[in-house]
Every structure is written in structure tokens, then in C-alpha cells.
Design an enzyme around this catalytic site. Structure first.
Site, PDB file in Angstrom:
ATOM      1  N   HIS A   1      40.747  43.643  44.124  1.00  0.00           N
ATOM      2  CA  HIS A   1      41.923  43.752  45.001  1.00  0.00           C
ATOM      3  C   HIS A   1      41.414  43.870  46.429  1.00  0.00           C
ATOM      4  CE1 HIS A   1      45.683  45.072  46.724  1.00  0.00           C
ATOM      5  NE2 HIS A   1      46.291  44.923  45.572  1.00  0.00           N
TER       6      HIS A   1
ATOM      7  N   ARG B   1      44.525  36.704  45.842  1.00  0.00           N
ATOM      8  CA  ARG B   1      43.581  37.808  46.004  1.00  0.00           C
ATOM      9  C   ARG B   1      42.130  37.405  46.126  1.00  0.00           C
ATOM     10  NH1 ARG B   1      46.290  42.033  41.887  1.00  0.00           N
ATOM     11  NH2 ARG B   1      48.018  42.356  43.307  1.00  0.00           N
TER      12      ARG B   1
ATOM     13  N   ARG C   1      44.370  36.354  38.510  1.00  0.00           N
ATOM     14  CA  ARG C   1      45.754  36.733  38.211  1.00  0.00           C
ATOM     15  C   ARG C   1      46.629  36.734  39.460  1.00  0.00           C
ATOM     16  NH1 ARG C   1      48.582  41.747  38.418  1.00  0.00           N
ATOM     17  NH2 ARG C   1      46.679  42.874  38.915  1.00  0.00           N
TER      18      ARG C   1
HETATM   19  P1  FAD Z   1      47.152  50.511  30.213  1.00  0.00           P
HETATM   20  O1  FAD Z   1      48.411  50.828  30.892  1.00  0.00           O
HETATM   21  O2  FAD Z   1      45.894  50.613  31.006  1.00  0.00           O
HETATM   22  O3  FAD Z   1      47.063  51.455  28.954  1.00  0.00           O
HETATM   23  C1  FAD Z   1      45.898  51.509  28.162  1.00  0.00           C
HETATM   24  C2  FAD Z   1      46.143  52.505  27.070  1.00  0.00           C
HETATM   25  O4  FAD Z   1      45.075  52.432  26.128  1.00  0.00           O
HETATM   26  C3  FAD Z   1      46.181  53.945  27.546  1.00  0.00           C
HETATM   27  O5  FAD Z   1      47.182  54.641  26.858  1.00  0.00           O
HETATM   28  C4  FAD Z   1      44.809  54.471  27.156  1.00  0.00           C
HETATM   29  O6  FAD Z   1      44.811  55.862  26.915  1.00  0.00           O
HETATM   30  C5  FAD Z   1      44.597  53.719  25.860  1.00  0.00           C
HETATM   31  N1  FAD Z   1      43.190  53.611  25.454  1.00  0.00           N
HETATM   32  C6  FAD Z   1      42.148  53.063  26.102  1.00  0.00           C
HETATM   33  N2  FAD Z   1      41.028  53.185  25.372  1.00  0.00           N
HETATM   34  C7  FAD Z   1      41.375  53.820  24.235  1.00  0.00           C
HETATM   35  C8  FAD Z   1      40.674  54.260  23.099  1.00  0.00           C
HETATM   36  N3  FAD Z   1      39.352  54.075  22.959  1.00  0.00           N
HETATM   37  N4  FAD Z   1      41.352  54.913  22.123  1.00  0.00           N
HETATM   38  C9  FAD Z   1      42.694  55.142  22.241  1.00  0.00           C
HETATM   39  N5  FAD Z   1      43.414  54.739  23.296  1.00  0.00           N
HETATM   40  C10 FAD Z   1      42.755  54.087  24.275  1.00  0.00           C
HETATM   41  N6  FAD Z   1      50.194  45.060  37.643  1.00  0.00           N
HETATM   42  C11 FAD Z   1      51.400  44.561  37.998  1.00  0.00           C
HETATM   43  O7  FAD Z   1      51.915  43.665  37.316  1.00  0.00           O
HETATM   44  N7  FAD Z   1      52.039  45.053  39.081  1.00  0.00           N
HETATM   45  C12 FAD Z   1      51.523  46.032  39.871  1.00  0.00           C
HETATM   46  O8  FAD Z   1      52.142  46.452  40.828  1.00  0.00           O
HETATM   47  C13 FAD Z   1      50.260  46.558  39.530  1.00  0.00           C
HETATM   48  N8  FAD Z   1      49.683  47.530  40.285  1.00  0.00           N
HETATM   49  C14 FAD Z   1      48.509  48.082  39.867  1.00  0.00           C
HETATM   50  C15 FAD Z   1      47.958  49.140  40.595  1.00  0.00           C
HETATM   51  C16 FAD Z   1      46.804  49.749  40.167  1.00  0.00           C
HETATM   52  C17 FAD Z   1      46.225  50.893  40.941  1.00  0.00           C
HETATM   53  C18 FAD Z   1      46.157  49.283  38.991  1.00  0.00           C
HETATM   54  C19 FAD Z   1      44.886  49.918  38.502  1.00  0.00           C
HETATM   55  C20 FAD Z   1      46.676  48.217  38.283  1.00  0.00           C
HETATM   56  C21 FAD Z   1      47.850  47.617  38.719  1.00  0.00           C
HETATM   57  N9  FAD Z   1      48.421  46.554  38.001  1.00  0.00           N
HETATM   58  C22 FAD Z   1      49.632  46.049  38.379  1.00  0.00           C
HETATM   59  C23 FAD Z   1      47.849  46.132  36.721  1.00  0.00           C
HETATM   60  C24 FAD Z   1      48.658  46.773  35.590  1.00  0.00           C
HETATM   61  O9  FAD Z   1      48.975  48.102  35.944  1.00  0.00           O
HETATM   62  C25 FAD Z   1      47.896  46.784  34.289  1.00  0.00           C
HETATM   63  O10 FAD Z   1      47.352  45.529  34.038  1.00  0.00           O
HETATM   64  C26 FAD Z   1      48.809  47.143  33.125  1.00  0.00           C
HETATM   65  O11 FAD Z   1      49.473  48.349  33.403  1.00  0.00           O
HETATM   66  C27 FAD Z   1      48.011  47.259  31.840  1.00  0.00           C
HETATM   67  O12 FAD Z   1      48.833  47.796  30.847  1.00  0.00           O
HETATM   68  P2  FAD Z   1      48.283  47.961  29.385  1.00  0.00           P
HETATM   69  O13 FAD Z   1      49.401  48.481  28.579  1.00  0.00           O
HETATM   70  O14 FAD Z   1      47.608  46.718  28.963  1.00  0.00           O
HETATM   71  O15 FAD Z   1      47.131  49.060  29.543  1.00  0.00           O
HETATM   72  C1  SIN Z   2      49.624  45.829  44.194  1.00  0.00           C
HETATM   73  O1  SIN Z   2      50.606  46.546  44.310  1.00  0.00           O
HETATM   74  O2  SIN Z   2      49.018  45.325  45.139  1.00  0.00           O
HETATM   75  C2  SIN Z   2      49.126  45.562  42.828  1.00  0.00           C
HETATM   76  C3  SIN Z   2      49.913  44.482  42.250  1.00  0.00           C
HETATM   77  C4  SIN Z   2      49.192  43.912  41.087  1.00  0.00           C
HETATM   78  O3  SIN Z   2      48.067  44.291  40.792  1.00  0.00           O
HETATM   79  O4  SIN Z   2      49.774  43.039  40.449  1.00  0.00           O
END
Ligand code: FAD
Ligand code: SIN
Length: 530
Positions: A239, A287, A383
Site C-alpha cells: 500500500h 497501487r 488487487r
Molecule cells: P481476515 O479478516 O484476516 O480473518 C482471518 C481469520 O483467520 C481471523 O479470524 C484469524 O484469527 C483466523 N486465523 C488465521 N490463522 C489462523 C489459524 N492458524 N487458526 C485459526 N484461525 C486462524 N479490503 C477492502 O476491500 N477494503 C478496505 O478498505 C480494506 N482496508 C484494509 C485496511 C487494512 C489496514 C488492511 C490490513 C487490509 C485492508 N483490506 C481492505 C483488505 C481486507 O481487509 C482483507 O483482505 C479481508 O478483510 C480479509 O478477510 P478474510 O476473512 O479473508 O481474513
Molecule cells: C484503503 O482504505 O486504502 C484500503 C483499501 C483496500 O485495501 O482495499
């Protein structure tokens, strides 16, 4: 403990699948640490969807493919984007209080903000803390559902396959997971007819990352060890604008700041340098382009950071759009209504992952996957902003639908062996684990970062080989701890990233190497086979 479906991860992907399955099945959700400690809760900018009258699916598809440098799979892109408006509707039904248009913010239509690479305003959001609101709404609905059990503090160690059955089978069929109870230190056995991997990304493999502490690639590493293919792991997204602060190392400054008019400036001359790199799109280029431009400025002029400035807008506009960021920065002595914010690029998102089809199925029978842990074909080589939460909703739902549709063909789990601790002892050298963590993250940042060379990648690969020997030896002798599980996975993820990067003999999207600066005519996935 036996459930119909086991879901590893309680973020957007895991809980979306859980809610869709729970209409018919008993579901267990496991999470490492707390239930809201994944990336979902940290998301700022919002969720992309075509909701504006002047916008079209074709526009969103085109923007996604353009950002992804042609490596996306078009059928996935269409599949996700066409389901985006319905995903947003469902979140509204769950009570997510998206911002609305109108002077009082209650105009009736959802307010759409803008981010890099998007040709239209199409990001729905809850101020600048969208993820928190989404995570809360999903957790609230899951807690209220009698068919969903959620257990926090369970760090899955490995997937259970036929190899762990009392009656051995080498089929690779997945039957659940072994998980460390982070409170008692015992490894528990969780079996299920179907397992969904929703364990998020591997951002913490890098020294500087916006991702939370638990993003150590556990899901990708577990699937790989169980025999699933992973794809495009070299496509790690950086980012452009993470706060530069010596104490707060991973605070994101949302892309929406640039979307709402923020400028990137050389901190000494005030020059708006994006004019030199992408004069047409400027700060709203995708990005990879913006992150590389900042990296170039930092290296070229020996800077510690560049400036992101939105202080030319009124204070009401700035605090109205970015209340969370404004408050956080004020606590650090930075007033973004009056002056610029120091920013640097940082790892942000894992575009590659476990290979899945449109039905969210992995290579392994019994294992589905959704969200950041996967490579579904949506993101390609880079992405597009705010497409990842969207992917979680669409593929969480797809996994649930596929499991329910095939339920009658799925077998119940056989008897599984308990975790064997008879040949291990407690570690007396935790310092080794901590030291190795730091070492991996540092060399990944230095050798496998925004700009790469073959020599640096090979150097990283040699280090990974040495550390792998050490860590496997350690893993074989000592009782597992969360740190050890994560270190092993981090190292596995690092190896997959480096091996993928070495296989790609071109520069495309997020993978930029000085040894192969050109982009090949044909876009090909880097698929690694265990
Ligand atoms: P996560 O939400 O990361 O959840 C992972 C889960 O797996 C958690 O519950 C964790 O505890 C569990 N887990 C991991 N390892 C294990 C294990 N070994 N055993 C058991 N459980 C485990 N995307 C957007 O589309 N819009 C945005 O505005 C945006 N902003 C972002 C800002 C930040 C700061 C970050 C870091 C990311 C952002 N993203 C954004 C990306 C987006 O947030 C993530 O890609 C998305 O939330 C991933 O969701 P997920 O359910 O795949 O995983
Ligand atoms: C951001 O708010 O810049 C993050 C958005 C994203 O990761 O998709």
C-alpha cells in the site's frame, strides 16, 4: 468434537460462509486470538460495488483487469463484480451503517467514495472504519444464530487428512484441523464433513506491513502442506500510504484520502511527484504504480518518507470524511487539517494464495477456501482497491452454496488420531523463535520487496533453506506454541513467495524485477505444486 462444517477464520469470508450455512447445518468457527483480530476489522476505505447510475459492471470489470495487469481470470472478475450489489444489500440487512449522501449524511442513497484505479465513485463505506462496522455486524448475527459456535483462542496447526485417520488413507481428503488451545496449551482435534479455510493473508512475512499480527500465512501454509496448489504468491501488494512513525509502525492512511483529493508531495520541495510517473491518473493510479513511485522518490533523494497532504480541503471536509484517522493522528501530534502526513509504502495484501474455482473448492476433497487466503483469479497481478472484502462476501457465499448443494455426496469423518505429543518437550529456547521471526521479516523486506532482482531473490532463498532446517528441527522436538506455529507458517509463506518470484521472468503488476523489466505478451499464473 464433530460438526457439519468447520470454518477456520472469523473474518468477512469465514462469517459470511457461516451465516449462509447455518440455515441448514451446524457450523463451528475457530479463530486464532480474538474473533475480531483479523484484517477485516482493520479495513478502512470500504467495499467496491457498481451502485451509481452512471457506472456499469463493464467499467468495474475493466478497472479490475487493468489494475491486475491482465493476469486476472475474466470469469472470476465477472462472477464477483456482478454479485457485488447484492452483497452490499445483505450487509445493509445485517445493519452495517454505511454512510449516505446528503448534507446530514442521511440522504437515502449510499455515499460512494473513490480510490486508486477506479474510473468511477463506487466505494461504499462507514466513515474511514468500514471493516470494524462490517466485522461487528457479522459477529452479532453469528452470535445470535444457534447453529453457529465460535471459539476464539484456537490456533490451527495443520489440516486433518486421511493420513491422520485411525484407518490410514493417502487420499488427501480433508476432515478438519488440529488446533492449539491458546489458553490451555493443548492441541485439540476438530473434525467435520466439510472444512472452509478463511484464515486471511501472509502480510506479516514483511518487516513493514499494515496487516494485523496474526497475518502469518497459516491457511496458505496448512493447505500447501496438505497437498493443495498455491498460485501467484509473488504478487504481494504494497500500500502506498502507511503512516511513517517510529512508534506506530503499521497504521494505514486510507487510499480514500487520495480519492477525496489528497496530494503526494516531495517533503522538501513540495513537488507533486506523481506528475513524473503517471501524469494522467496522478495519485489515483493503481497501487503498484504509486507505491513504486514513492519507493523511487525515497531511494533517489535519500528520504525517510514522502508527504500526503489534504490540508487544502476545509477542516470540516477532512474530519467529516476521516474522523478515525484524524483522531489517531492528533494523538501523535499530526493535524491533517493543517499540514501533511508523513507516509511510506508497506506490505498490505496477499494477492496470491490457495487456488480455488468459482465454487470455492480447492484441490483437496473436503476443503473449500475463501477470502485473502485464496487466489481466485479476481485480483491478478495487483488487487484493485476495495475489491477484497467484496471477494470475501462472494466466495464465502459460494463455498456455502457448493457445500450445501453437494451435501448428500459428502461422507462423515472417520475416526481420527489424537495429536501425538509423546516425543516432544517444552522449549527452553523461545529466543530462537523470536530471532528467526525478525530475521525472516527483515530479509523479505530487503530482498523481496517492491523492486526485486534475481540475485536478491536467490539470497533470500538460501536464507530460507537454512532457517527451514532449523525450524523443522525445532518443531520436531518441542511442544507447539502460537509463536512456533506462526514462525513455521511464515517461513513456508516466504518460501512460496520467493519461489514464485523466481519463476516469473517478466515484470507484471506487483512483481517488478530489474532483471526482467519487460512484460511478457501472454499473462500466465505462477502455479506451485506441492
Ligand atoms: P481476515 O479478516 O484476516 O480473518 C482471518 C481469520 O483467520 C481471523 O479470524 C484469524 O484469527 C483466523 N486465523 C488465521 N490463522 C489462523 C489459524 N492458524 N487458526 C485459526 N484461525 C486462524 N479490503 C477492502 O476491500 N477494503 C478496505 O478498505 C480494506 N482496508 C484494509 C485496511 C487494512 C489496514 C488492511 C490490513 C487490509 C485492508 N483490506 C481492505 C483488505 C481486507 O481487509 C482483507 O483482505 C479481508 O478483510 C480479509 O478477510 P478474510 O476473512 O479473508 O481474513
Ligand atoms: C484503503 O482504505 O486504502 C484500503 C483499501 C483496500 O485495501 O482495499
Amino acid at each position: 468434537m464433530k460438526y457439519d462444517v468447520l470454518i477456520i477464520g472469523s473474518g468477512a469470508a469465514g462469517l459470511t460462509a457461516a451465516l449462509a450455512l447455518a440455515e441448514h447445518k451446524k457450523v463451528l468457527v475457530l479463530a486464532k486470538g480474538g474473533l475480531n483480530t483479523g484484517s477485516t476489522a482493520w479495513a478502512q476505505g470500504g467495499i467496491a460495488a457498481v451502485l451509481d447510475a452512471g457506472d456499469t459492471f463493464d467499467n468495474h470489470i475493466h478497472d479490475t483487469m487493468r489494475a491486475g495487469a491482465g493476469l486476472n481470470r475474466q470469469e472470476t472478475v465477472e462472477f464477483v463484480i456482478e454479485r457485488a450489489p447484492r452483497s452490499i444489500e445483505r450487509l445493509v440487512e445485517l445493519g452495517v451503517p454505511f454512510n449516505q449522501d446528503g448534507l446530514d449524511g442521511k440522504g437515502g442513497d449510499l455515499h460512494l467514495t473513490r480510490e486508486g484505479g477506479h474510473s468511477h465513485r463506487r466505494i461504499v463505506h462507514v466513515n474511514d472504519a468500514t471493516g470494524w462496522a462490517v466485522q461487528e455486524a457479522l459477529l452479532k448475527a453469528a452470535e445470535a444464530n444457534p447453529n453457529i459456535t465460535m471459539l476464539a483462542g484456537r490456533a490451527c496447526v495443520d489440516l486433518i487428512t486421511g493420513r491422520n485417520a485411525e484407518d490410514y488413507s493417502g487420499s488427501g481428503r480433508v476432515w478438519g484441523a488440529y488446533a492449539l488451545n491458546q489458553e490451555t496449551g493443548e492441541v485439540e482435534t476438530y473434525t467435520a464433513t466439510a472444512t472452509i479455510l478463511a484464515a486471511g493473508g501472509a502480510g506479516r512475512v514483511y518487516q513493514f506491513s499494515t496487516a494485523p499480527r496474526g497475518a502469518t500465512g497459516d491457511g496458505i501454509a496448512m493447505a500447501w502442506r496438505a497437498g493443495a496448489r498455491v498460485s501467484n504468491m509473488e504478487m504481494m501488494q504494497f500500500h502506498p500510504t502507511c503512516l511513517y512513525n517510529l512508534e506506530v509502525k503499521n497504521f494505514l492512511i486510507t487510499e480514500a484520502v487520495r480519492g477525496e483529493g489528497g496530494h503526494l508531495l516531495h517533503p522538501e520541495t513540495g513537488h507533486r511527484f506523481m506528475a513524473d510517473y503517471d501524469p494522467e491518473r496522478m495519485e489515483l493510479a493503481p497501487r503498484d504504480v504509486v507505491a513504486r513511485a514513492i519507493d523511487d522518490q525515497i531511494k533517489r533523494y535519500g528520504l525517510d518518507y514522502v508527504h500526503l497532504d489534504i490540508s487544502h480541503e476545509t477542516p470540516e471536509f477532512v474530519t467529516g470524511h476521516f474522523p478515525t484517522i484524524h483522531e489517531k493522528l492528533m494523538g501523535l501530534g499530526i493535524d491533517m487539517t493543517k499540514g501533511p502526513i508523513p507516509v511510506v509504502p508497506a506490505q498490505h495484501y496477499t494477492c496470491g494464495g490457495v487456488l480455488v474455482g468459482l465454487d470455492a473448492r480447492t484441490d483437496l476433497p473436503g476443503l473449500w477456501a475463501a477470502g485473502e487466503v485464496t487466489e481466485s483469479g479476481l485480483h491478478g497481478a495487483n488487487r484493485l482497491a476495495s475489491n477484497s472484502l467484496l471477494e470475501c462476501f462472494v466466495f464465502g457465499e459460494a463455498a456455502a452454496r457448493d457445500i450445501l448443494g453437494r451435501w448428500d455426496e459428502l461422507l462423515t469423518p472417520p475416526d481420527i488420531k489424537e495429536w501425538d505429543e509423546s516425543r516432544v518437550t517444552d522449549s527452553d529456547e523461545e529466543v530462537v523463535v523470536k530471532q528467526n521471526w525478525t530475521e525472516i521479516r527483515r530479509f523479505m523486506w530487503n530482498y523481496v520487496g517492491i523492486v526485486r532482482t534475481t540475485k536478491r531473490l536467490e539470497r533470500a532463498r538460501n536464507r530460507i533453506r537454512m532457517l527451514t532446517e532449523e525450524v523443522e528441527d525445532y518443531y520436531g522436538h518441542f511442544r507447539v506454541t502460537t509463536d512456533l506455529i506462526e514462525l513455521r507458517n511464515l517461513l513456508q509463506a516466504a518460501e512460496l513467495i520467493v519461489n514464485s518470484a523466481l519463476e516469473r521472468h517478466e515484470s507484471r503488476g506487483l512483481h517488478y524485477t530489474l532483471d526482467y523489466p519487460e512484460t511478457a505478451d501472454v499473462a500466465r499464473d505462477t502455479v506451485l505444486v506441492p
